[in-house]
Design a protein around this motif. Structure first.
Motif, PDB file in Angstrom:
ATOM      1  N   THR A  23       0.828  -1.205   0.000  1.00  0.00           N
ATOM      2  CA  THR A  23       0.000   0.000   0.000  1.00  0.00           C
ATOM      3  C   THR A  23       0.861   1.253   0.000  1.00  0.00           C
ATOM      4  N   VAL A  24       1.918   1.248   0.797  1.00  0.00           N
ATOM      5  CA  VAL A  24       2.846   2.384   0.824  1.00  0.00           C
ATOM      6  C   VAL A  24       3.494   2.563  -0.544  1.00  0.00           C
ATOM      7  N   ALA A  25       3.895   1.469  -1.171  1.00  0.00           N
ATOM      8  CA  ALA A  25       4.517   1.547  -2.492  1.00  0.00           C
ATOM      9  C   ALA A  25       3.542   2.142  -3.515  1.00  0.00           C
ATOM     10  N   SER A  26       2.286   1.760  -3.421  1.00  0.00           N
ATOM     11  CA  SER A  26       1.271   2.318  -4.320  1.00  0.00           C
ATOM     12  C   SER A  26       1.092   3.812  -4.085  1.00  0.00           C
ATOM     13  N   ASN A  27       1.062   4.204  -2.819  1.00  0.00           N
ATOM     14  CA  ASN A  27       0.932   5.627  -2.496  1.00  0.00           C
ATOM     15  C   ASN A  27       2.114   6.419  -3.036  1.00  0.00           C
ATOM     16  N   LEU A  28       3.312   5.904  -2.839  1.00  0.00           N
ATOM     17  CA  LEU A  28       4.507   6.614  -3.314  1.00  0.00           C
ATOM     18  C   LEU A  28       4.553   6.667  -4.839  1.00  0.00           C
ATOM     19  N   ALA A  29       4.120   5.604  -5.483  1.00  0.00           N
ATOM     20  CA  ALA A  29       4.136   5.572  -6.944  1.00  0.00           C
ATOM     21  C   ALA A  29       3.170   6.591  -7.544  1.00  0.00           C
ATOM     22  N   ASN A  30       2.104   6.899  -6.816  1.00  0.00           N
ATOM     23  CA  ASN A  30       1.095   7.829  -7.327  1.00  0.00           C
ATOM     24  C   ASN A  30       1.194   9.223  -6.719  1.00  0.00           C
ATOM     25  N   ALA A  31       2.256   9.505  -5.998  1.00  0.00           N
ATOM     26  CA  ALA A  31       2.381  10.789  -5.309  1.00  0.00           C
ATOM     27  C   ALA A  31       2.403  11.984  -6.261  1.00  0.00           C
ATOM     28  N   ASP A  32       2.911  11.807  -7.455  1.00  0.00           N
ATOM     29  CA  ASP A  32       3.020  12.917  -8.402  1.00  0.00           C
ATOM     30  C   ASP A  32       2.082  12.807  -9.592  1.00  0.00           C
ATOM     31  N   SER A  33       1.164  11.855  -9.563  1.00  0.00           N
ATOM     32  CA  SER A  33       0.250  11.699 -10.692  1.00  0.00           C
ATOM     33  C   SER A  33      -0.997  12.545 -10.450  1.00  0.00           C
ATOM     34  N   ALA A  34      -1.362  13.310 -11.441  1.00  0.00           N
ATOM     35  CA  ALA A  34      -2.498  14.223 -11.292  1.00  0.00           C
ATOM     36  C   ALA A  34      -3.841  13.517 -11.376  1.00  0.00           C
ATOM     37  N   THR A  35      -3.882  12.359 -12.022  1.00  0.00           N
ATOM     38  CA  THR A  35      -5.147  11.620 -12.111  1.00  0.00           C
ATOM     39  C   THR A  35      -4.910  10.146 -11.836  1.00  0.00           C
ATOM     40  N   SER A  36      -5.964   9.503 -11.400  1.00  0.00           N
ATOM     41  CA  SER A  36      -5.914   8.050 -11.196  1.00  0.00           C
ATOM     42  C   SER A  36      -6.635   7.384 -12.360  1.00  0.00           C
ATOM     43  N   ALA A  37      -6.866   6.104 -12.259  1.00  0.00           N
ATOM     44  CA  ALA A  37      -7.520   5.359 -13.338  1.00  0.00           C
ATOM     45  C   ALA A  37      -8.937   5.850 -13.608  1.00  0.00           C
ATOM     46  N   ASN A  38      -9.598   6.385 -12.568  1.00  0.00           N
ATOM     47  CA  ASN A  38     -10.977   6.858 -12.764  1.00  0.00           C
ATOM     48  C   ASN A  38     -11.057   8.336 -13.138  1.00  0.00           C
ATOM     49  N   GLY A  39      -9.910   8.987 -13.384  1.00  0.00           N
ATOM     50  CA  GLY A  39      -9.896  10.372 -13.838  1.00  0.00           C
ATOM     51  C   GLY A  39      -9.857  11.416 -12.740  1.00  0.00           C
ATOM     52  N   THR A  40      -9.981  11.003 -11.509  1.00  0.00           N
ATOM     53  CA  THR A  40      -9.903  11.936 -10.384  1.00  0.00           C
ATOM     54  C   THR A  40      -8.524  11.828  -9.748  1.00  0.00           C
TER      55      THR A  40
END
Length: 135
Positions: A23-40
């Motif tokens: 879960t931590v790895a997922s959070n860190l991987a997405n720390a700089d992404s402006a959108t997720s898979a659902n667009g938010t």
């Protein structure tokens, strides 16, 4: 408590800490992404642990009860050149605090390591117990 329960308890804790690390790895991987898979914007996730019976009345293990989304507010960054910027030039970024996630990662990896050492100590004690009768 039986020495064999140590393996059940430590094993359940290792499994829970492994999921926490993922879960931590997922959070860190997405720390700089402006959108997720659902667009938010991505929302940080946290793992909730719970005690679980191990079969012995005086011992409990650990299990992941659920993974929840962090409801803290998202970060808003001024970047008018970003393709996802609103009409005022602000981009909504994930609510991931990289420092807190690094602390979570260190804590989870140390807890995992402690459980590995506990299992190794129990294994060594069992092996030494078996050699008592050989002399």
């Amino acid at each position: 408590m039986s020495l064999f329960n140590v393996f059940n308890i430590s094993g359940s804790a290792m499994s829970a800490q492994a999921q926490r690390l993922n879960t931590v790895a997922s959070n860190l991987a997405n720390a700089d992404s402006a959108t997720s898979a659902n667009g938010t914007p991505y929302k940080a996730k946290q793992v909730v642990f719970s005690a679980t019976p191990t079969g012995s009345p005086d011992a409990s293990g650990v299990k992941v009860l659920k993974v929840i989304e962090d409801n803290s507010p998202a970060k808003v960054v001024y970047d008018p050149k970003h393709p996802l910027a609103n009409d005022k030039g602000y981009v909504t970024m994930p609510n991931v605090n990289v420092t807190e996630e690094m602390v979570n990662m260190i804590s989870a990896s140390r807890a995992y390591q402690n459980n590995v050492e506990t299992m190794n100590a129990a294994k060594t004690m069992l092996l030494k117990t078996l050699t008592i009768g050989q002399q």
